[in-house]
Design a protein around this motif. Structure first.
Motif, PDB file in Angstrom:
ATOM      1  N   GLN A 148       0.808  -1.218   0.000  1.00  0.00           N
ATOM      2  CA  GLN A 148       0.000   0.000   0.000  1.00  0.00           C
ATOM      3  C   GLN A 148       0.843   1.271   0.000  1.00  0.00           C
ATOM      4  OE1 GLN A 148      -1.893  -1.275   3.617  1.00  0.00           O
ATOM      5  NE2 GLN A 148      -1.023   0.429   4.778  1.00  0.00           N
ATOM      6  N   ASP A 149       2.098   1.168   0.480  1.00  0.00           N
ATOM      7  CA  ASP A 149       2.965   2.350   0.523  1.00  0.00           C
ATOM      8  C   ASP A 149       4.157   2.215  -0.422  1.00  0.00           C
ATOM      9  OD1 ASP A 149       4.146   0.298   1.908  1.00  0.00           O
ATOM     10  OD2 ASP A 149       4.875   1.545   3.565  1.00  0.00           O
ATOM     11  N   ASP A 179      -4.425   0.332  -0.376  1.00  0.00           N
ATOM     12  CA  ASP A 179      -5.056   1.521   0.199  1.00  0.00           C
ATOM     13  C   ASP A 179      -5.440   2.467  -0.936  1.00  0.00           C
ATOM     14  OD1 ASP A 179      -5.894   3.715   1.576  1.00  0.00           O
ATOM     15  OD2 ASP A 179      -4.114   3.891   2.837  1.00  0.00           O
ATOM     16  N   SER A 182      -5.706   6.457   0.071  1.00  0.00           N
ATOM     17  CA  SER A 182      -4.499   7.272   0.164  1.00  0.00           C
ATOM     18  C   SER A 182      -3.661   7.233  -1.102  1.00  0.00           C
ATOM     19  CB  SER A 182      -3.649   6.812   1.359  1.00  0.00           C
ATOM     20  OG  SER A 182      -4.361   6.967   2.561  1.00  0.00           O
ATOM     21  N   ALA A 183      -3.572   6.053  -1.722  1.00  0.00           N
ATOM     22  CA  ALA A 183      -2.663   5.882  -2.853  1.00  0.00           C
ATOM     23  C   ALA A 183      -3.341   6.050  -4.205  1.00  0.00           C
ATOM     24  CB  ALA A 183      -2.003   4.512  -2.781  1.00  0.00           C
ATOM     25  N   GLN A 187      -4.022   1.094  -7.345  1.00  0.00           N
ATOM     26  CA  GLN A 187      -3.622  -0.070  -6.560  1.00  0.00           C
ATOM     27  C   GLN A 187      -4.601  -1.224  -6.742  1.00  0.00           C
ATOM     28  OE1 GLN A 187      -2.622   0.491  -2.451  1.00  0.00           O
ATOM     29  NE2 GLN A 187      -0.638   1.354  -2.973  1.00  0.00           N
TER      30      GLN A 187
END
Length: 219
Positions: A148-149, A179, A182-183, A187
């Motif tokens: 996710q990051d 996510d 946020s992303a 994704q």
């Protein structure tokens, strides 16, 4: 009628190891100990409210500090294994927040793994896990590597896909966290493509099982 339930996704950690959590900065709301006793305190009203009985939980790795450059980057995730093994062995250290009678609560374990490093690294890592886990090894059901990051296309690299195929051949599940809030929705698109690639040409009984444990969308 009472219904036994299994909590399928929880994160626990002792206060003495908070500094090893990659996300836990000074003043973070979750800083401090969150162990088995805290969990039982939080769930003690469950039978009274819903007539449900907690049978146990699946422990999910807590994103300890790690890297993929060398095997030294595996140290903190392996230290996390040592911690959950003390829980399942019923051998707590003083102040860790669990007792011998809590050993049976952990019904499964999902650990961090160096998934982007490819199947050879996965094999080496899993060998270390098995050696350290000892009697806890049968509880290790799968692995997680948070995407996710991470940069776009991390989960679509050849090494990542090959690691997923390796997991399928060896009977492990992959815990997928994305996510989209946020992303971005990319994704989700990449996750679908990742699953398609990991399953392409693979017999059904050897396809990796993918558990989507976090799919955060905007309200």
């Amino acid at each position: 009628m009472s219904l036994d339930i299994v909590d399928s996704h929880i994160h626990l950690y002792p206060g003495a190891e908070v500094q090893s959590l990659a996300w836990c900065t000074e003043g973070h709301p979750l800083q401090g100990q969150h162990s088995v006793q805290d969990y039982l305190e939080a769930t003690k009203e469950l039978p009274k409210v819903s007539n449900q009985k907690l049978q146990g939980f699946i422990f999910i790795e807590t994103d300890r500090k790690s890297h993929l450059k060398t095997e030294a980057g595996w140290d903190e995730p392996l230290r996390e294994l040592d911690w959950i093994k003390r829980v399942t062995d019923g051998r707590p250290r003083t102040g860790e927040g669990h007792e011998p009678q809590h050993a049976q609560l952990c019904l499964g374990i999902v650990l961090w793994a160096p998934v982007p490093s490819g199947p050879d690294a996965m094999q080496r890592y899993t060998t270390k896990v098995r050696e350290r886990a000892e009697s806890t090894w049968p509880l290790v059901k799968g692995f997680r590597y948070l995407v996710q990051d991470k940069p776009p296309r991390t989960m679509l690299s050849a090494a990542f896909i090959e690691s997923l195929e390796w997991m399928g051949r060896n009977g492990f599940a992959f815990d997928l966290g994305v996510d989209a809030r946020s992303a971005g929705l990319w994704q989700l698109s990449e996750a679908v493509e990742m699953i398609e690639e990991a399953h392409r040409g693979v017999s059904e009984n050897q396809r990796v099982r993918i558990v989507i444990s976090k799919n955060t969308l905007a309200p």
